[in-house]
Design an enzyme around this catalytic site. Structure first.
Site, PDB file in Angstrom:
ATOM      1  N   GLU A   1       0.825  -1.217   0.000  1.00 42.04           N
ATOM      2  CA  GLU A   1       0.000   0.000   0.000  1.00 42.04           C
ATOM      3  C   GLU A   1       0.856   1.263   0.000  1.00 42.04           C
ATOM      4  O   GLU A   1       0.603   2.206   0.747  1.00 42.04           O
ATOM      5  CB  GLU A   1      -0.955  -0.007   1.197  1.00 42.04           C
TER       6      GLU A   1
ATOM      7  N   GLU B   1      -3.820  -9.087   0.302  1.00 42.40           N
ATOM      8  CA  GLU B   1      -4.304  -8.872   1.673  1.00 42.40           C
ATOM      9  C   GLU B   1      -5.816  -8.800   1.631  1.00 42.40           C
ATOM     10  O   GLU B   1      -6.380  -8.216   0.700  1.00 42.40           O
ATOM     11  CB  GLU B   1      -3.703  -7.571   2.218  1.00 42.40           C
TER      12      GLU B   1
END
Ligand code: GAL
Length: 781
Positions: free
Chosen positions: A381, A488
């Site tokens: 991220e 994820e």
């Protein structure tokens, strides 16, 4: 006590291989949580410092305080600057070389030998080695390490503080294999060695089977999750007719691929990556590496059906990779949680430009022989996924400097072919591919659109989404021909033992990611009915992953709870709610949902407990497998039969009226009873029950349960338990409660929903007492 390095070497000199001596260097350090320049000096008197063995994490010993600058996200535990010192003796080194190797120091470490600075390393998760030959002399020497974790916050989760992984001291012949100098791939062995003598050197590689016997690899046995068969390569350097160096490298053979249509394949078998993300801490033991604690984690995950681990979001301990090699767990090895754009005030972004190349290179060099690793992740991220003012103002000189790989950022960016962020992603992948081309590269991306800068270049081999399971249906359209996984997923929120009804209402906490969330309980529901705004329940994501062939698998956030990031709450919550297993290592109910889907074990798991108010409406859930139906009985009266309608249903439920007594689930297959589970209403807390939760080589994890006179767990019991060892030592306790302010190192702990654990080192007996309860004892093996 000094380490007699010379003596050890003298003993080993009797063996055929003389030169390389690698010894564990963890014992007998001195530690002080203070800072002064004089602490590096060999003459500094450290006799009053605390004596300890590494690995060590000083933060875990502290108190949770709202004023600790790590914040609730960092676990509300202290940071600071600490020093470690160790005396050691060197004898008979002659032309040989001496290296000190650190598997991990959080963070900003500076190493001194005899007062001279040897090197520094900002990133707290990298492994590194120094050649200390020029700094040592015959006789007494002192190594001193300054560890600086004072600039906080620098992490979105609990990092720990100190030399939290192993340290090694290695002596080699001047002609020797370089650090991480062996690369085994596709049955070939490349060896990078030093030869300052210019003598003729012969390199010999011997393949060894799992029993250590020389073998041929013409038809190698494959490494898989079910049969994690490993080979070793023994590399010898021969000069002047003598073996002057020898190292052994663990490796394995496996075929795997990610396919854009059919997902993941291992050795010709199509399968899902049933993975979990894990942070590096061990709950109440902190970040300090304990092989037993690590093994316990992996054993529990494997029993749930997990076959893959993501080392989120940083290089893991080498021991994790060794265990995954031998236990048959696939690894996604991840480098960074941020690149140039920071996520917390003082995080690694401030070191990125100077250090990323070194840190990423070292990760790949260190880890590339592990058969368990099937993917590299270049980041999680990272904020460079999106355009931003910051990225736009990056000067072209700066861009070229950080890219540093022959790209001309100005031409590419001007022509509009690629953004600077895409170039940066490509640059990182180039670094990885420079050292390993046998594994695909991915990244955890929470910008799921093809506009994501990371997806636009050549960096990403396997498109990885964090969350956004609703976008999965568009993947073939948005990313034609590209393989896909959920790097994820889920981020459901649960407190072990707490249930919010009605269980068929989904609670989002918070409703939007930027809104605060408050609830006086500071708990989350252990029915699978609560999740963060960006995420899903366990069942929702698994349903998509399971039924979409092109999804190679997922890495659930997270296997175990971890310290820090107590979303959706803040202080006094100080550890996570995301785990499938709580911080104390006790499975939450949803563990059995995965076990029913991912393993061949027959599962029957009825919950919650059966201690409520008379007349209260209670939702009873049951996870089951290998049965056609389950019937529920309350005090002998049937509450109906439930069957899963189809392969999209993962639990069955009864809404019932509580009456004290017992609730029973009976599972049947083809009309025959195949399983039964009874939960009784517990009476008053009467005594403590102790059992061994996990027995390691060094540590025993003891489970304590508060029970009534008949041995039923009292689910509301909060008695304070005092653990008293004889001959052993209680080193930590925990109960899985995210808001407990008791110190982790305390030998006493309140029961939480009737349970807690104690971590004990040594043999002997352990007794648990509590006011008003009969004590219990357990003898440790
Ligand atoms: C993700 C992130 C993880 C963790 C998780 C919590 O966005 O990658 O590190 O913060 O959210 O839901």
């Amino acid at each position: 006590m000094k380490r007699l390095f010379g003596l050890v070497c003298a003993l080993c000199a009797l063996t055929a291989i003389q030169a390389r001596q690698r010894q564990n260097f963890d014992a007998d350090w001195r530690f002080m949580l203070a800072d002064s320049a004089v602490m590096s000096s060999p003459d500094y008197r450290d006799g009053h410092w605390r004596r300890l063995n590494l690995p060590h994490d000083w933060a875990i010993e502290g108190d949770f305080l709202v004023s600790n600058p790590s914040g609730a996200s960092g676990g509300a535990l202290p940071g600071g600057i600490g020093w470690y010192r160790k005396k050691f003796e060197v004898r008979g080194l002659k032309d040989d070389k001496l290296y000190i190797e650190f598997d991990g120091v959080y963070m900003n470490s500076i190493v001194y030998v005899n007062g001279q600075k040897v090197g520094c390393r900002p990133y707290g998760y990298s492994s590194f080695e120094y050649d200390i030959t020029p700094y040592v002399h015959e006789g007494d020497n002192v190594v001193a390490v300054r560890v600086d974790n004072s600039d906080q916050p620098n992490s979105r989760w609990y990092s720990g503080c100190g030399i939290y992984r192993h340290v090694w001291l290695t002596k080699t012949h001047p002609i020797h294999v370089k650090h991480w100098g062996v690369y085994v791939h596709d049955g070939k062995v490349e060896v990078d060695y030093e030869n300052p003598t210019k003598q003729k050197v012969k390199v010999k590689n011997i393949w060894l089977d799992a029993d250590g016997k020389p073998t041929s690899i013409k038809k190698p046995r494959k490494w898989s999750c079910e049969d994690p068969y490993i080979y070793k390569v023994r590399t010898q350097l021969i000069a002047g007719g003598k073996v002057v160096d020898e190292v052994e490298t663990t490796t394995g053979f496996r075929d795997f691929r990610f396919d854009a249509k059919t997902g993941f394949w291992l050795n010709g078998k199509n399968m899902k990556l049933n993975g979990v993300c894990e942070h590096h801490d061990f709950g109440c033991l902190g970040a300090a590496l304990h092989e037993d604690a690590l093994h316990r984690k992996l054993v529990k995950l494997k029993a749930m059906g997990v076959n893959a681990i993501r080392s989120s979001h940083n290089p893991p301990a080498p021991e994790l990779l060794n265990m995954c090699d031998t236990m048959g767990l696939i690894v996604m090895d991840e480098s960074f949680d941020m690149w140039r754009r920071r996520k917390t005030q003082n995080d690694y972004a401030r070191f990125f430009d100077e250090w990323h190349e070194r840190d990423l290179t070292d990760l790949v060099l260190r880890d590339r022989n592990h058969p368990s690793i099937l993917m590299w992740s270049i980041g999680n991220e990272v904020l460079e996924q999106w355009s931003s003012a910051e990225a736009d103002t990056l000067s072209l000189e700066q861009a070229n400097l950080i890219l540093n790989a022959g790209h001309d950022a100005s031409t590419l960016a001007k022509e509009g072919e690629m953004s600077v962020n895409t170039l940066l992603a490509d640059h990182l992948s180039d670094i990885v591919r420079r050292y390993d081309t046998t594994r695909p590269i991915t990244a955890g991306c929470n910008e799921p659109s093809p506009n994501n800068h990371l997806f636009r270049g050549k960096a990403i081999d396997v498109v990885g989404f964090n969350y956004h399971h609703e976008w999965i249906k568009d993947v073939p359209h948005n990313f034609p021909g590209r393989p896909f996984i959920m790097t994820e997923s889920v981020s459901a929120l649960q407190t072990n033992g707490f249930y919010r009804m009605p269980s068929d209402s989904i609670f989002k906490a918070p409703k939007e990611w930027w809104l605060p969330y408050t609830d006086p309980t500071y708990m989350c529901s252990a029915y699978d009915n609560m999740h963060a705004s960006w995420s899903s329940t366990h069942e929702q994501t698994w349903d998509v992953v399971k039924h979409t062939p092109y999804v190679g698998g997922q890495f659930i956030w997270t296997g175990f709870d971890y310290i820090g990031e107590p979303t959706p709450y803040s202080y006094p919550a100080r550890s996570s709610y995301f785990g499938i297993i709580d911080l104390a290592g006790q499975p939450k109910d949803v563990y059995y949902m995965y076990q029913s889907e991912w393993t061949s074990l027959p599962v029957l798991h009825l919950f919650p407990h059966w201690n409520w108010l008379d007349g209260q409406q209670i939702d009873m859930w049951c996870y089951y497998s290998q049965a056609d139906e389950v019937e529920l009985f309350i005090n002998g009266k049937s509450q109906g039969i439930r069957r899963k309608a189809d392969s999209h249903q993962y639990h069955v439920m009864w809404r019932v009226t509580f009456e004290s007594g017992e609730v029973k689930a009976v599972a049947r297959k083809e009309g025959k009873v195949v399983g039964e589970q009874v939960i009784k209403t517990a009476g008053q807390p009467d005594h403590i029950q102790l059992s061994v939760d996990y027995q390691g080589r060094d540590l025993t994890f003891v489970q304590a349960v508060v029970v009534d006179k008949d041995g039923n767990r009292c689910p509301w019991a909060e008695n304070e338990l005092f653990f008293e060892p004889s001959d052993a030592q209680v080193i930590a306790t925990d109960n899985g409660c995210q808001t407990s302010m008791e110190r982790f190192t305390s030998p006493q702990r309140k029961a939480f929903f009737g349970r807690c654990i104690a971590v004990v080192r040594g043999k002997g007996n352990i007794t648990a007492r509590a006011i008003g309860l009969k004590a219990a004892s357990l003898s440790l093996q």
